[in-house]
Design a protein around this motif. Structure first.
Motif, short mmCIF file in Angstrom:
data_model
loop_
_atom_site.label_atom_id
_atom_site.label_comp_id
_atom_site.label_asym_id
_atom_site.label_seq_id
_atom_site.Cartn_x
_atom_site.Cartn_y
_atom_site.Cartn_z
N TYR A 136 4.41 12.31 -5.77
CA TYR A 136 4.52 12.53 -7.22
C TYR A 136 3.28 13.17 -7.83
CZ TYR A 136 8.71 9.56 -7.31
OH TYR A 136 9.95 9.01 -7.11
N LYS A 137 2.20 13.22 -7.07
CA LYS A 137 0.92 13.74 -7.58
C LYS A 137 0.48 12.99 -8.83
CE LYS A 137 1.13 17.18 -4.60
NZ LYS A 137 1.36 16.68 -3.29
N GLN A 138 0.70 11.68 -8.83
CA GLN A 138 0.33 10.81 -9.94
C GLN A 138 -0.61 9.72 -9.45
OE1 GLN A 138 3.97 9.02 -11.23
NE2 GLN A 138 4.73 10.86 -12.25
N THR A 139 -1.54 9.34 -10.30
CA THR A 139 -2.38 8.19 -10.00
C THR A 139 -1.70 6.97 -10.60
OG1 THR A 139 -4.37 9.54 -10.10
CG2 THR A 139 -4.66 7.17 -10.31
N PRO A 140 -1.31 6.02 -9.77
CA PRO A 140 -0.66 4.82 -10.30
C PRO A 140 -1.59 4.10 -11.29
CG PRO A 140 -0.49 4.90 -7.92
CD PRO A 140 -1.45 5.97 -8.32
N ASP A 141 -1.05 3.73 -12.44
CA ASP A 141 -1.87 3.03 -13.42
C ASP A 141 -1.86 1.52 -13.16
OD1 ASP A 141 0.59 2.10 -14.42
OD2 ASP A 141 0.56 3.45 -16.15
N PHE A 193 0.80 -1.22 0.00
CA PHE A 193 0.00 0.00 0.00
C PHE A 193 0.84 1.28 0.00
CE2 PHE A 193 -3.01 -3.17 1.48
CZ PHE A 193 -4.14 -2.84 0.77
N GLY A 194 2.01 1.24 0.61
CA GLY A 194 2.85 2.43 0.72
C GLY A 194 3.15 3.12 -0.60
N PRO A 195 3.55 2.38 -1.64
CA PRO A 195 3.86 3.03 -2.91
C PRO A 195 2.67 3.76 -3.54
CG PRO A 195 4.87 0.88 -2.84
CD PRO A 195 3.96 0.97 -1.64
N ILE A 196 1.46 3.30 -3.27
CA ILE A 196 0.28 3.96 -3.83
C ILE A 196 0.13 5.34 -3.18
CG2 ILE A 196 -2.22 3.85 -4.16
CD1 ILE A 196 -0.53 1.70 -5.71
N TYR A 197 0.19 5.37 -1.84
CA TYR A 197 0.11 6.66 -1.15
C TYR A 197 1.27 7.56 -1.56
CZ TYR A 197 -3.50 4.80 1.96
OH TYR A 197 -4.67 4.27 2.47
N PHE A 198 2.46 7.00 -1.68
CA PHE A 198 3.65 7.78 -2.06
C PHE A 198 3.46 8.41 -3.44
CE2 PHE A 198 7.90 8.31 -3.83
CZ PHE A 198 8.55 8.96 -2.79
N ARG A 199 3.03 7.63 -4.40
CA ARG A 199 2.82 8.15 -5.76
C ARG A 199 1.80 9.29 -5.77
NH1 ARG A 199 5.30 6.05 -10.75
NH2 ARG A 199 6.85 4.70 -9.81
#
Length: 189
Positions: free
Chosen positions: A162-167, A152-158
């Motif tokens: 990064y202000k990006q929605t992970p695809d 879950f951490g990388p999703i919140y981080f992105r």
């Protein structure tokens, strides 16, 4: 009669909160604007919510109430890909981004978010993972808290940094990498 009206009014106010929030953003969100959109007085709103932050939290909880079910018959990978896609979708909305901004700034809302949302989702994820690990024959020494942080951490981080929605590709690769570290070598799940 009053008891049936209150829940309907609360839902109407929460829906109005989302509508106004989508049009104005959190910084310009006002109780007056929400009251006008919902067709209620400000006093009605303040009777149930002390601040606009509390309104946003309850609107967020209403939207996410049933958004994250696990499928016990599906693989670990497919379940977590779906979970992370749902998470990314929720936090890429104006409501989700507003919620993240509020929890960074407001300790009380952060605590309520943890109690009402995050800890419940995390407990569901841990319970699913324990059951799936047992089903897959995965060693019990795996630290589930660390594993969940890795998922879950990388999703919140992105989203936050990064202000990006992970695809979907990013999410699928993330889950592949994390889950590959715990699955038995012969498992293709």
């Amino acid at each position: 009669m009053i008891q049936t009206k209150q829940p309907r009014n609360k839902e109407k106010i929460l829906e109005a909160t989302i509508s106004v929030l989508n049009g104005t953003g959190y910084l310009c969100l006002t109780i007056e604007g929400i009251a006008a959109e919902a067709g209620v007085g400000k006093a009605t709103i303040y009777r149930w919510w002390p601040t606009k932050s509390h309104l946003v939290l309850d609107a967020f909880l209403m939207v996410t109430e049933s958004a994250f079910p696990f499928d016990l018959n599906d693989s670990i990978k497919n379940n977590f890909v779906e979970q992370l896609k749902n998470l990314a979708d929720v936090f890429s909305t104006t409501l989700g981004r507003s919620m993240l901004a509020i929890i960074v700034e407001d300790k009380g809302i952060s605590d309520a978010f943890y109690t009402s949302y995050l800890s419940l989702r995390r407990n569901d994820s841990a319970a699913f993972l324990r059951q799936a690990m047992e089903r897959e024959g995965i060693e019990a020494e795996v630290n589930i808290d660390i594993l969940l942080d890795m998922l879950f951490g990388p999703i919140y981080f992105r989203i936050l940094i990064y202000k990006q929605t992970p695809d979907e590709r990013f999410i699928s690769e993330l889950v592949d990498h994390v889950i590959a570290g715990i699955l038995p070598a012969c498992s293709g799940k």
